[in-house]
Structure formats: C-alpha cells, structure tokens
Design a protein around this motif. Structure first.
Motif, mmCIF file in Angstrom:
data_model
loop_
_atom_site.group_PDB
_atom_site.id
_atom_site.type_symbol
_atom_site.label_atom_id
_atom_site.label_comp_id
_atom_site.label_asym_id
_atom_site.label_seq_id
_atom_site.Cartn_x
_atom_site.Cartn_y
_atom_site.Cartn_z
ATOM 1 N N ARG A 1 -62.409 23.117 23.188
ATOM 2 C CA ARG A 1 -61.716 24.347 23.572
ATOM 3 C C ARG A 1 -61.853 25.357 22.442
ATOM 4 N NH1 ARG A 1 -57.343 23.560 27.350
ATOM 5 N NH2 ARG A 1 -57.416 21.460 28.180
ATOM 6 N N THR A 2 -61.997 26.609 22.801
ATOM 7 C CA THR A 2 -62.067 27.687 21.825
ATOM 8 C C THR A 2 -60.761 28.469 21.876
ATOM 9 O OG1 THR A 2 -64.455 27.848 22.077
ATOM 10 C CG2 THR A 2 -63.329 29.747 21.106
ATOM 11 N N PHE A 3 -60.190 28.702 20.702
ATOM 12 C CA PHE A 3 -58.942 29.442 20.594
ATOM 13 C C PHE A 3 -59.165 30.754 19.847
ATOM 14 C CE2 PHE A 3 -57.569 24.864 19.890
ATOM 15 C CZ PHE A 3 -57.277 24.627 21.215
ATOM 16 N N ARG A 4 -58.484 31.778 20.298
ATOM 17 C CA ARG A 4 -58.424 33.052 19.581
ATOM 18 C C ARG A 4 -56.994 33.235 19.107
ATOM 19 N NH1 ARG A 4 -61.685 37.580 23.111
ATOM 20 N NH2 ARG A 4 -63.761 36.845 22.571
ATOM 21 N N ILE A 5 -56.847 33.410 17.798
ATOM 22 C CA ILE A 5 -55.515 33.570 17.227
ATOM 23 C C ILE A 5 -55.438 34.937 16.561
ATOM 24 C CG2 ILE A 5 -53.801 32.653 15.621
ATOM 25 C CD1 ILE A 5 -56.553 30.352 16.475
ATOM 26 N N THR A 6 -54.388 35.670 16.870
ATOM 27 C CA THR A 6 -54.142 36.984 16.294
ATOM 28 C C THR A 6 -52.867 36.896 15.473
ATOM 29 O OG1 THR A 6 -55.148 37.999 18.241
ATOM 30 C CG2 THR A 6 -53.841 39.430 16.821
ATOM 31 N N VAL A 7 -52.965 37.260 14.192
ATOM 32 C CA VAL A 7 -51.815 37.269 13.294
ATOM 33 C C VAL A 7 -51.569 38.718 12.899
ATOM 34 C CG1 VAL A 7 -50.839 36.410 11.127
ATOM 35 C CG2 VAL A 7 -52.445 34.977 12.428
ATOM 36 N N ARG A 8 -50.393 39.227 13.250
ATOM 37 C CA ARG A 8 -50.035 40.620 12.968
ATOM 38 C C ARG A 8 -48.936 40.674 11.918
ATOM 39 N NH1 ARG A 8 -52.096 43.621 17.175
ATOM 40 N NH2 ARG A 8 -52.583 42.435 19.052
ATOM 41 N N GLY A 9 -48.906 41.760 11.193
ATOM 42 C CA GLY A 9 -47.858 41.955 10.208
ATOM 43 C C GLY A 9 -47.892 43.361 9.667
ATOM 44 N N VAL A 10 -47.085 43.570 8.640
ATOM 45 C CA VAL A 10 -46.972 44.882 8.009
ATOM 46 C C VAL A 10 -47.050 44.679 6.504
ATOM 47 C CG1 VAL A 10 -45.469 46.893 7.711
ATOM 48 C CG2 VAL A 10 -45.504 45.689 9.901
ATOM 49 N N THR B 1 -61.226 25.868 17.094
ATOM 50 C CA THR B 1 -61.527 24.991 18.221
ATOM 51 C C THR B 1 -60.629 23.769 18.173
ATOM 52 O OG1 THR B 1 -63.251 23.857 16.974
ATOM 53 C CG2 THR B 1 -63.949 25.697 18.370
ATOM 54 N N GLY B 2 -60.567 23.088 19.302
ATOM 55 C CA GLY B 2 -59.802 21.858 19.410
ATOM 56 C C GLY B 2 -60.230 21.101 20.648
ATOM 57 N N GLU B 3 -59.789 19.862 20.739
ATOM 58 C CA GLU B 3 -60.124 19.022 21.890
ATOM 59 C C GLU B 3 -59.034 19.048 22.954
ATOM 60 O OE1 GLU B 3 -63.056 17.468 22.262
ATOM 61 O OE2 GLU B 3 -63.703 18.303 20.339
ATOM 62 N N GLU C 1 -52.890 20.998 23.127
ATOM 63 C CA GLU C 1 -51.888 21.068 22.061
ATOM 64 C C GLU C 1 -52.484 21.484 20.714
ATOM 65 O OE1 GLU C 1 -52.362 18.178 23.947
ATOM 66 O OE2 GLU C 1 -50.861 18.823 25.393
ATOM 67 N N ASP C 2 -53.794 21.381 20.558
ATOM 68 C CA ASP C 2 -54.445 21.738 19.293
ATOM 69 C C ASP C 2 -54.275 23.213 18.959
ATOM 70 O OD1 ASP C 2 -55.226 19.115 19.001
ATOM 71 O OD2 ASP C 2 -57.278 19.452 19.702
ATOM 72 N N ILE C 3 -53.925 24.011 19.943
ATOM 73 C CA ILE C 3 -53.737 25.433 19.708
ATOM 74 C C ILE C 3 -52.585 25.687 18.736
ATOM 75 C CG2 ILE C 3 -52.180 25.930 21.650
ATOM 76 C CD1 ILE C 3 -53.933 28.475 22.114
ATOM 77 N N SER D 1 -50.078 35.257 17.933
ATOM 78 C CA SER D 1 -50.287 34.941 19.343
ATOM 79 C C SER D 1 -51.632 34.227 19.424
ATOM 80 C CB SER D 1 -50.277 36.201 20.208
ATOM 81 O OG SER D 1 -51.293 37.093 19.814
ATOM 82 N N ALA D 2 -51.743 33.337 20.374
ATOM 83 C CA ALA D 2 -52.968 32.553 20.507
ATOM 84 C C ALA D 2 -53.347 32.433 21.973
ATOM 85 C CB ALA D 2 -52.777 31.172 19.897
ATOM 86 N N GLU D 3 -54.645 32.328 22.204
ATOM 87 C CA GLU D 3 -55.166 32.212 23.562
ATOM 88 C C GLU D 3 -56.206 31.096 23.591
ATOM 89 O OE1 GLU D 3 -57.264 35.093 26.896
ATOM 90 O OE2 GLU D 3 -57.438 35.639 24.793
ATOM 91 N N ASP D 4 -56.085 30.226 24.565
ATOM 92 C CA ASP D 4 -57.065 29.176 24.811
ATOM 93 C C ASP D 4 -58.061 29.769 25.806
ATOM 94 O OD1 ASP D 4 -58.542 27.013 25.718
ATOM 95 O OD2 ASP D 4 -56.815 25.675 25.858
ATOM 96 N N LEU D 5 -59.284 30.018 25.369
ATOM 97 C CA LEU D 5 -60.256 30.690 26.237
ATOM 98 C C LEU D 5 -60.625 29.861 27.459
ATOM 99 C CD1 LEU D 5 -62.591 32.507 23.710
ATOM 100 C CD2 LEU D 5 -60.560 33.349 24.885
#
Length: 119
Positions: free
Chosen positions: A4-13, A62-64, A67-69, A97-101
């Motif tokens: 699985r491919t994950f996209r993770i976005t980390v936002r801050g200030v 990535t993960g298998e 839950e790896d997200i 925020s994270a998305e499992d593609l």
C-alpha cells in the motif's frame, strides 16, 4: 500481499523565528515553493514565509496492512519535527493527515482505463 502507498501531510506554523531564521527561509523559498510540492519518501517542505508563517511537509510511505498508515504517519511527524528542530526553527499547531492510495476513489481517466483493460 500487496504493498500500500500512503501520502502523509504534516502541517504547522513556524513560531518564534528571529530575523536571521526568517531571512534564511526567504533565501531558500524558491526550492520550497508550493508549485514544486511533491510527496516523497524523504519528505518535501513547502511554505511561503513572505505571505504567512504556515508550512506543509509531504511524505510518501508504504506498508502491507491498512494499520501501517498509523506508523507511517508517526514517522512523518517525527521526520518533520527533526528537520525543524535541527535547524532551530520553532513550530506550533502540528497536525497530520494521511491517505491510503489503495482506498482512494478512481478518477475519471482511471475508471475509463480500467474499463478498457477489463474488456
């Protein structure tokens, strides 16, 4: 088992930047422009410090298992914190925020291609 491919976005200030740090960020702004933003394993930082103190890190992982997200998100947050801390940049309001593609809905072109391949 598929990967699985994950996209993770980390936002801050950014917080508590001194004049030298602000000047450093402004000098490097071209390589951190949002138009160059991409999800990468090592992460990609984008910001526009001239407009506002917000930043966004984009990571791919990535993960298998589904839950790896959670672990991928934790790694991304730690990487973002480490990058900021190593450079002495203060930060606040960190959120992810994270998305499992593999779970993302197909776009119009992807649906059409899937029909052609399946025919």
């Amino acid at each position: 088992m598929s990967t699985r491919t994950f996209r993770i976005t980390v936002r801050g200030v950014f917080a508590g930047l001194d004049d030298a740090q602000r000047a450093e960020l402004l000098a490097d702004a071209a390589e951190h422009d949002v138009l160059r933003a991409a999800y990468r394993p090592e992460g990609h930082l984008s910001y526009d410090i001239a407009a506002r103190p917000a930043f966004v890190f984009r990571f791919s992982d990535t993960g298998e298992e589904e839950e790896d997200i959670l672990e991928a998100t934790e790694r991304a947050e730690e990487s973002a914190k480490a990058w900021l801390t190593e450079r002495g940049y203060g930060f606040k309001n960190l959120r992810s925020s994270a998305e499992d593609l593999s779970q993302a809905p197909l776009g119009k072109r992807q649906r059409r291609n899937a029909r052609v391949v399946g025919s």
